[in-house]
Design an enzyme around this catalytic site. Structure first.
Site, PDB file in Angstrom:
ATOM      1  CB  CYS A 171      -0.894  -0.007   1.240  1.00 11.08           C
ATOM      2  SG  CYS A 171      -1.908   1.478   1.420  1.00 11.08           S
ATOM      3  CB  CYS A 215      -0.404   2.382   5.638  1.00 13.84           C
ATOM      4  SG  CYS A 215      -1.063   0.783   5.109  1.00 13.84           S
ATOM      5  CB  CYS A 227      -9.229  -4.280 -17.129  1.00 17.25           C
ATOM      6  SG  CYS A 227      -8.265  -4.209 -15.606  1.00 17.25           S
ATOM      7  CB  CYS A 262      -5.187  -0.579   2.657  1.00 20.16           C
ATOM      8  SG  CYS A 262      -3.792  -1.063   3.716  1.00 20.16           S
ATOM      9  CB  CYS A 275      -4.218   2.829   6.046  1.00 21.03           C
ATOM     10  SG  CYS A 275      -4.091   2.670   4.252  1.00 21.03           S
ATOM     11  CG  HIS A 304     -10.649   3.347  -3.549  1.00 22.30           C
ATOM     12  ND1 HIS A 304     -11.732   2.507  -3.698  1.00 22.30           N
ATOM     13  CD2 HIS A 304     -10.220   3.637  -4.802  1.00 22.30           C
ATOM     14  CE1 HIS A 304     -11.939   2.293  -5.000  1.00 22.30           C
ATOM     15  NE2 HIS A 304     -11.036   2.972  -5.677  1.00 22.30           N
ATOM     16  CG  HIS A 348     -14.234  -1.404  -7.484  1.00 18.48           C
ATOM     17  ND1 HIS A 348     -13.684  -0.211  -7.896  1.00 18.48           N
ATOM     18  CD2 HIS A 348     -15.287  -1.086  -6.695  1.00 18.48           C
ATOM     19  CE1 HIS A 348     -14.392   0.788  -7.372  1.00 18.48           C
ATOM     20  NE2 HIS A 348     -15.365   0.283  -6.645  1.00 18.48           N
ATOM     21  CG  ASP A 358     -13.885 -10.417 -14.717  1.00 13.94           C
ATOM     22  OD1 ASP A 358     -13.107 -10.219 -13.759  1.00 13.94           O
ATOM     23  OD2 ASP A 358     -14.201  -9.529 -15.519  1.00 13.94           O
ATOM     24  NE  ARG A 383     -11.217  -8.242 -14.109  1.00 11.64           N
ATOM     25  CZ  ARG A 383     -11.861  -7.084 -14.274  1.00 11.64           C
ATOM     26  NH1 ARG A 383     -11.194  -5.943 -14.210  1.00 11.64           N
ATOM     27  NH2 ARG A 383     -13.157  -7.061 -14.514  1.00 11.64           N
ATOM     28  CB  CYS A 393      -9.689  -4.300 -11.089  1.00  3.81           C
ATOM     29  SG  CYS A 393      -9.392  -3.284 -12.517  1.00  3.81           S
TER      30      CYS A 393
END
Length: 191
Positions: free
Chosen positions: A100, A103, A118, A149, A152, A155, A158, A162, A170, A172
């Site tokens: 991350c 953190c 993707c 995470c 912490c 974000h 997602h 698939d 997955r 992503c």
């Protein structure tokens, strides 16, 4: 019929991308092509950054905003998204660990990464069970699962069902909220 046609035209962009679009107030250069390298100095101003401490953090967004670069803050704390195919890790190869960028929490191993095409780095499982947490995301008229995470709550991206075996998942992720350290960085070969 016209209403359905226009609804379809405006809804398509949301369903064709892997991630949600950042809101305009958080779209300040979220590409990672020119983002500084992952050096000690990059995290020197962040007292919470540690690649060994897995203690859960409870830091306010106001504090993170003081510590993090604006582009990292926009994705990590405001659930923004970098543009597809612009992140520094979307097509990175080689063995190592992904951490991350907020953190330092170990998130993924490079051998869990796969080419999903993707435009974002994709993994089929996290490095350990508690490395990440999951939240229901109903933004943009879609139902998705947000990955944050485990240390912490930043974000990361997602998760979708698939992906390849063995998990079929997955993860992503946004490159800008990841740090990558190649395995040979700890023990470089001497000439």
């Amino acid at each position: 019929m016209k209403k359905i046609f226009f609804l379809f035209i405006f809804a398509c962009p949301f369903f064709t991308s892997c991630q949600n679009k950042p809101n305009p107030t958080t779209q300040t250069n979220m590409t990672t092509q020119d983002h500084p390298g992952n050096t000690e100095s990059q995290h020197a101003a962040n007292p919470y950054y540690s690649r060994t401490d897995t203690t859960k953090l409870n830091v306010s967004d106001a504090e993170w905003k003081k510590i993090l670069p604006a582009d990292v803050y926009a994705v990590a704390r405001q659930a923004g998204t970098e543009r597809a195919f612009t992140g520094k890790y979307w097509n990175t190869e080689g063995l190592g660990n992904y951490y991350c960028a907020v953190c330092g929490n170990p998130l993924f191993r490079a051998d869990q990464k796969f080419a999903s095409s993707c435009g974002w780095p994709s993994f089929f499982e996290p490095a350990r069970k508690d490395a990440v947490k999951y939240n229901k995301d109903l933004s943009h008229g879609m139902e998705r699962i947000e990955v944050v995470c485990g240390r912490c709550n930043s974000h990361l991206g997602h998760i979708f069902n698939d992906g390849p075996p063995p998990t079929g998942m997955r993860y992503c992720m946004n490159s800008i909220v990841l740090d990558f350290e190649p395995d040979n960085a700890l023990n470089p070969k001497k000439p």
